[in-house]
Write an enzyme that holds these catalytic residues in place. Structure first.
Site, PDB file in Angstrom:
ATOM      1  N   GLU A 154     -14.857  46.994 -53.697  1.00  0.00           N
ATOM      2  CA  GLU A 154     -15.211  45.816 -52.893  1.00  0.00           C
ATOM      3  C   GLU A 154     -13.914  45.054 -52.587  1.00  0.00           C
ATOM      4  O   GLU A 154     -13.069  44.902 -53.475  1.00  0.00           O
ATOM      5  CB  GLU A 154     -16.137  44.963 -53.761  1.00  0.00           C
ATOM      6  CG  GLU A 154     -16.341  43.555 -53.324  1.00  0.00           C
ATOM      7  CD  GLU A 154     -17.012  42.712 -54.425  1.00  0.00           C
ATOM      8  OE1 GLU A 154     -17.479  41.618 -54.092  1.00  0.00           O
ATOM      9  OE2 GLU A 154     -17.064  43.137 -55.598  1.00  0.00           O
ATOM     10  N   ASP A 172      -4.821  44.621 -69.820  1.00  0.00           N
ATOM     11  CA  ASP A 172      -3.539  44.574 -69.079  1.00  0.00           C
ATOM     12  C   ASP A 172      -3.484  43.254 -68.304  1.00  0.00           C
ATOM     13  O   ASP A 172      -3.230  43.228 -67.098  1.00  0.00           O
ATOM     14  CB  ASP A 172      -3.452  45.773 -68.129  1.00  0.00           C
ATOM     15  CG  ASP A 172      -2.039  45.994 -67.589  1.00  0.00           C
ATOM     16  OD1 ASP A 172      -1.096  45.329 -68.070  1.00  0.00           O
ATOM     17  OD2 ASP A 172      -1.874  46.840 -66.682  1.00  0.00           O
TER      18      ASP A 172
HETATM   19  P1  ADP Z   1      -1.768  48.801 -58.980  1.00  0.00           P
HETATM   20  O1  ADP Z   1      -2.775  49.693 -59.641  1.00  0.00           O
HETATM   21  O2  ADP Z   1      -0.840  49.537 -58.073  1.00  0.00           O
HETATM   22  O3  ADP Z   1      -1.021  47.906 -59.950  1.00  0.00           O
HETATM   23  P2  ADP Z   1      -3.558  46.596 -58.273  1.00  0.00           P
HETATM   24  O4  ADP Z   1      -4.909  47.005 -58.725  1.00  0.00           O
HETATM   25  O5  ADP Z   1      -2.830  45.639 -59.167  1.00  0.00           O
HETATM   26  O6  ADP Z   1      -2.616  47.861 -57.976  1.00  0.00           O
HETATM   27  O7  ADP Z   1      -3.708  45.999 -56.798  1.00  0.00           O
HETATM   28  C1  ADP Z   1      -2.589  45.680 -56.009  1.00  0.00           C
HETATM   29  C2  ADP Z   1      -2.776  44.317 -55.364  1.00  0.00           C
HETATM   30  O8  ADP Z   1      -3.876  44.362 -54.488  1.00  0.00           O
HETATM   31  C3  ADP Z   1      -3.107  43.231 -56.382  1.00  0.00           C
HETATM   32  O9  ADP Z   1      -1.951  42.587 -56.836  1.00  0.00           O
HETATM   33  C4  ADP Z   1      -3.994  42.295 -55.605  1.00  0.00           C
HETATM   34  O10 ADP Z   1      -3.223  41.305 -54.937  1.00  0.00           O
HETATM   35  C5  ADP Z   1      -4.647  43.159 -54.567  1.00  0.00           C
HETATM   36  N1  ADP Z   1      -6.036  43.534 -54.954  1.00  0.00           N
HETATM   37  C6  ADP Z   1      -6.437  44.222 -56.049  1.00  0.00           C
HETATM   38  N2  ADP Z   1      -7.749  44.431 -56.053  1.00  0.00           N
HETATM   39  C7  ADP Z   1      -8.221  43.843 -54.920  1.00  0.00           C
HETATM   40  C8  ADP Z   1      -9.526  43.722 -54.333  1.00  0.00           C
HETATM   41  N3  ADP Z   1     -10.611  44.271 -54.889  1.00  0.00           N
HETATM   42  N4  ADP Z   1      -9.637  43.051 -53.173  1.00  0.00           N
HETATM   43  C9  ADP Z   1      -8.541  42.518 -52.566  1.00  0.00           C
HETATM   44  N5  ADP Z   1      -7.286  42.615 -53.055  1.00  0.00           N
HETATM   45  C10 ADP Z   1      -7.119  43.278 -54.223  1.00  0.00           C
END
Ligand code: ADP
Length: 293
Positions: free
Chosen positions: A93, A197
């Site tokens: 989502e 984390d």
């Molecule tokens: P990684 O696994 O590469 O560390 P993240 O899960 O931390 O990636 O996601 C990267 C960035 O995307 C996050 O820092 C956040 O700003 C954005 N993000 C993560 N999940 C969502 C989401 N469900 N909807 C919108 N933006 C998201």
């Protein structure tokens, strides 16, 4: 990247039409490339990586589900994961983020305290997962001290040794592991559901002021591990901490154990990002050993 295959999989999992308008790259991730797939009436968040990272995405989706089931902090719902065009993908989502406020920070402290009240009878989880892209074992254990030594510190130390970080780090690290029980005098943690984390980059506030957490490495462990990580790189306010502690007060030994818990993340940073974190890990180990000698 051609998005067609991913769009088709989104459509079949949601059983509704998704017309892609734009795929916008997002900044912020350390491990994967991230995109917002904007449709005519809905958007999805997508992470991409090499095809052999599919198991990592499967574990992440399972972790998001576990956290969401607690009905505490808002968690993006996993939609689907799989492979397409020789890439592994995870679709969630899409959540639009807003600005933090005193109220949202206080709510986050409250909701995290409620998350940590979710318990199970043993430490670990029903499956292994990853922290960043590092494998994280979660084998069931009734002893937290043994769990922390073998599946957290020694596991990262062994990975570091295999990458060439031997010598001092290893001998002092092992010395610490031999004495870990000394940090738990009079303290017996319960197996609480933790994000695993929880640095500032894995939490945000949505447009309505609700706290959101993502990118978990969850398992059932000492809740102090999550609080310790919020303090490792900063980004969590006094309001957040005050409300958390009002609901779930921290034991006085937390001040020392905080370093023991954050050492895991600093060792993981050596394994993920290299020698820039070596001195920090060594000085944390030296400080911890000095507390017990
Ligand atoms: P990684 O696994 O590469 O560390 P993240 O899960 O931390 O990636 O996601 C990267 C960035 O995307 C996050 O820092 C956040 O700003 C954005 N993000 C993560 N999940 C969502 C989401 N469900 N909807 C919108 N933006 C998201």
């Amino acid at each position: 990247m051609t998005w067609q295959k991913i769009v088709e999989q989104i459509e079949s999992s949601k059983e509704s039409k998704f017309t892609l308008v734009n795929a916008r790259p997002l900044a912020g991730g350390d491990i994967n490339s991230a995109y917002c797939l904007q449709g005519t009436d809905k958007s999805y968040f997508v992470k991409l990586n090499h095809a052999d990272t599919l198991a990592m995405f499967a574990a992440e989706a399972a972790g998001l589900k576990e956290l969401a089931a607690s009905r505490t902090v808002r968690i993006p719902s996993p939609v689907i994961y799989g492979t397409a065009a020789e890439r592994a993908f995870l679709v969630l989502e899409y959540i639009e983020f807003g600005a933090a406020s005193k109220t949202s920070d206080r709510l986050f402290g409250q909701q995290l305290a409620l998350l940590h009240q979710q318990r199970q009878p043993y430490f670990g989880w029903y499956r292994d997962n990853t922290i960043g892209s590092t494998p994280q074992p979660n084998t069931r254990n009734d002893s937290w001290i043994e769990f922390w030594c073998t599946q957290r510190l020694q596991h990262q130390l062994q990975l570091a040794a295999a990458k060439g970080y031997g010598g001092h780090l290893q001998t002092r690290g092992e010395q610490l592991c031999d004495n870990v029980a000394l940090f738990f005098d009079g303290y017996q943690p319960h197996p609480s559901l933790v994000h695993g984390d929880l640095w500032g980059g894995n939490a945000a506030i949505d447009k309505r002021g609700n706290p959101v957490m993502f990118d978990p490495a969850c398992y059932y462990g000492d809740r102090e591990t999550d609080i310790a990580m919020t303090e490792l790189f900063g980004g969590f306010s006094q309001d957040f901490h005050a409300v958390y502690q009002a609901i779930c007060p921290l034991d006085q030994g937390y001040a020392t154990r905080k370093n023991l818990y954050n050492l895991y993340h600093v060792l993981n940073h050596i394994n993920l990002f290299g020698s820039g974190y070596l001195r920090q890990a060594e000085s944390m180990i030296a400080k911890l050993l000095s507390e017990i000698n």
